[in-house]
Motif scaffolding. Structure first.
Motif, PDB file in Angstrom:
ATOM      1  N   ASP A 119       0.830  -1.209   0.000  1.00 30.19           N
ATOM      2  CA  ASP A 119       0.000   0.000   0.000  1.00 30.19           C
ATOM      3  C   ASP A 119       0.862   1.257   0.000  1.00 30.19           C
ATOM      4  O   ASP A 119       0.602   2.209  -0.747  1.00 30.19           O
ATOM      5  N   TRP A 120       1.881   1.244   0.856  1.00 32.99           N
ATOM      6  CA  TRP A 120       2.766   2.427   0.937  1.00 32.99           C
ATOM      7  C   TRP A 120       3.484   2.642  -0.389  1.00 32.99           C
ATOM      8  O   TRP A 120       3.567   3.772  -0.894  1.00 32.99           O
ATOM      9  N   LEU A 121       4.007   1.568  -0.964  1.00 31.98           N
ATOM     10  CA  LEU A 121       4.778   1.695  -2.196  1.00 31.98           C
ATOM     11  C   LEU A 121       3.900   2.160  -3.349  1.00 31.98           C
ATOM     12  O   LEU A 121       4.330   2.972  -4.179  1.00 31.98           O
ATOM     13  N   ALA A 122       2.678   1.677  -3.413  1.00 32.20           N
ATOM     14  CA  ALA A 122       1.770   2.102  -4.478  1.00 32.20           C
ATOM     15  C   ALA A 122       1.481   3.600  -4.379  1.00 32.20           C
ATOM     16  O   ALA A 122       1.475   4.314  -5.397  1.00 32.20           O
ATOM     17  N   GLN A 123       1.262   4.094  -3.176  1.00 35.12           N
ATOM     18  CA  GLN A 123       1.016   5.522  -2.979  1.00 35.12           C
ATOM     19  C   GLN A 123       2.254   6.342  -3.345  1.00 35.12           C
ATOM     20  O   GLN A 123       2.162   7.403  -3.980  1.00 35.12           O
ATOM     21  N   ALA A 124       3.421   5.834  -2.936  1.00 36.50           N
ATOM     22  CA  ALA A 124       4.664   6.551  -3.240  1.00 36.50           C
ATOM     23  C   ALA A 124       4.900   6.622  -4.745  1.00 36.50           C
ATOM     24  O   ALA A 124       5.349   7.657  -5.269  1.00 36.50           O
ATOM     25  N   MET A 125       4.590   5.546  -5.456  1.00 37.11           N
ATOM     26  CA  MET A 125       4.818   5.554  -6.900  1.00 37.11           C
ATOM     27  C   MET A 125       3.805   6.438  -7.632  1.00 37.11           C
ATOM     28  O   MET A 125       4.112   6.995  -8.686  1.00 37.11           O
ATOM     29  N   GLU A 126       2.634   6.589  -7.074  1.00 39.15           N
ATOM     30  CA  GLU A 126       1.664   7.512  -7.642  1.00 39.15           C
ATOM     31  C   GLU A 126       2.228   8.936  -7.638  1.00 39.15           C
ATOM     32  O   GLU A 126       2.147   9.670  -8.630  1.00 39.15           O
ATOM     33  N   GLN A 127       2.823   9.315  -6.529  1.00 37.84           N
ATOM     34  CA  GLN A 127       3.436  10.638  -6.420  1.00 37.84           C
ATOM     35  C   GLN A 127       4.680  10.740  -7.294  1.00 37.84           C
ATOM     36  O   GLN A 127       4.918  11.762  -7.954  1.00 37.84           O
ATOM     37  N   ALA A 128       5.486   9.661  -7.306  1.00 35.11           N
ATOM     38  CA  ALA A 128       6.713   9.680  -8.100  1.00 35.11           C
ATOM     39  C   ALA A 128       6.410   9.801  -9.588  1.00 35.11           C
ATOM     40  O   ALA A 128       7.140  10.463 -10.332  1.00 35.11           O
ATOM     41  N   TRP A 129       5.311   9.173 -10.021  1.00 38.03           N
ATOM     42  CA  TRP A 129       4.931   9.249 -11.436  1.00 38.03           C
ATOM     43  C   TRP A 129       4.631  10.690 -11.839  1.00 38.03           C
ATOM     44  O   TRP A 129       5.052  11.154 -12.903  1.00 38.03           O
ATOM     45  N   GLY A 130       3.910  11.396 -10.986  1.00 39.52           N
ATOM     46  CA  GLY A 130       3.608  12.790 -11.285  1.00 39.52           C
ATOM     47  C   GLY A 130       4.859  13.648 -11.326  1.00 39.52           C
ATOM     48  O   GLY A 130       5.027  14.486 -12.231  1.00 39.52           O
ATOM     49  N   ARG A 150      11.107   3.623 -15.696  1.00 40.50           N
ATOM     50  CA  ARG A 150      11.243   2.170 -15.527  1.00 40.50           C
ATOM     51  C   ARG A 150      11.411   1.830 -14.042  1.00 40.50           C
ATOM     52  O   ARG A 150      10.887   0.822 -13.567  1.00 40.50           O
ATOM     53  N   ILE A 151      12.139   2.661 -13.313  1.00 35.71           N
ATOM     54  CA  ILE A 151      12.267   2.462 -11.867  1.00 35.71           C
ATOM     55  C   ILE A 151      10.888   2.484 -11.214  1.00 35.71           C
ATOM     56  O   ILE A 151      10.535   1.610 -10.413  1.00 35.71           O
ATOM     57  N   ILE A 152      10.114   3.500 -11.576  1.00 31.44           N
ATOM     58  CA  ILE A 152       8.778   3.634 -10.988  1.00 31.44           C
ATOM     59  C   ILE A 152       7.903   2.447 -11.382  1.00 31.44           C
ATOM     60  O   ILE A 152       7.176   1.886 -10.546  1.00 31.44           O
ATOM     61  N   ALA A 153       7.979   2.048 -12.642  1.00 30.56           N
ATOM     62  CA  ALA A 153       7.164   0.925 -13.106  1.00 30.56           C
ATOM     63  C   ALA A 153       7.512  -0.361 -12.360  1.00 30.56           C
ATOM     64  O   ALA A 153       6.623  -1.122 -11.964  1.00 30.56           O
TER      65      ALA A 153
END
Length: 241
Positions: A119-130, A150-153
């Motif tokens: 859950d934490w990682l998914a939220q962090a990647m949402e922000q990182a994608w933006g 690719r890191i984010i993916a």
């Protein structure tokens, strides 16, 4: 730096943020490229224990209490070699072995940790994608945008894997909850339809799949190491100009 070149390069505060991420998140991922492998090995050991019990209970004939001493080991229910390997010991006059209870608690804890981590990682990647999308405005980083995304993916995929691992582990516990592990109940089952081995085999298969997925998650995160290194080197280069 001339104004036209400055427009091509991220401002220094942004470079500092990127440098911080490329340092600490790389180190963080170095840990998470190894820890799941150890956890997967431990999970496989628990799965093997369940399979050993299921193998034994699939063929052994149910016995009777052979000793008046409550702490004597059951001759029929204990799987050969498993007591020394896992500590799981069925005793006359006792209920579910403490080691088996601990095995289930450890699986439940791992499920909670996997769910929270995913859950934490998914939220962090949402922000990182933006944030990664804003870097497209700086041509100096254009050739590294594929690396960053690719890191984010990879991390996002790892987050999904962790959530699935949690589901598998909890369902395995649901299956184990269908079995009464007291010697009296197990012997009654062995004299009847032998349902306990089937539940143990199925639970162990779910643990095995969860372990495989944890290893896949570690591989995904490990793939990021070189990409973080390349990204950090470029930021250092830009900061020194």
């Amino acid at each position: 730096m001339p104004d036209d070149e400055a427009q091509l390069t991220p401002p220094e505060p942004l470079l500092q943020v990127i440098a911080n991420l490329s340092r600490f998140h790389r180190e963080h991922e170095e840990y998470y490229s190894q820890a799941p492998l150890q956890q997967a090995g431990e999970l496989q050991a628990r799965s093997r224990a369940l399979k050993s019990l299921a193998d034994r209970w699939s063929v052994v004939e149910a016995g009777e209490q052979t000793s008046p001493i409550a702490f004597a080991g059951t001759e029929d229910l204990n799987a050969p070699g498993l007591v020394a390997e896992s500590g799981i010991l069925f005793m006359e006059g006792e209920g579910e072995p403490a080691e088996l209870q601990r095995l289930k608690r450890q699986v439940a804890l791992l499920a909670d940790e996997s769910q929270q981590g995913g859950d934490w990682l998914a939220q962090a990647m949402e922000q990182a994608w933006g944030m990664a999308g804003t870097l497209a405005a700086y041509p100096a980083l254009a050739d590294l945008l594929g690396e960053r995304h690719r890191i984010i993916a990879n991390d996002w995929q790892s987050a999904g894997i962790q959530a699935l691992v949690a589901r598998l582990l909890r369902r395995a516990l649901d299956l184990l909850a269908q079995v009464d592990f007291s010697p009296t109940a197990l012997r009654a089952d062995l004299r009847g339809k032998r349902k306990a081995p089937a539940y143990l085999y199925s639970a162990s298969e779910l643990l095995d799949r969860a372990a495989d997925l944890m290893a896949e998650s570690a591989i995904l995160v490990h793939e990021n190491e070189r990409r973080w290194r390349v990204f950090r080197a470029r930021v250092r280069e830009l900061q020194s100009e």
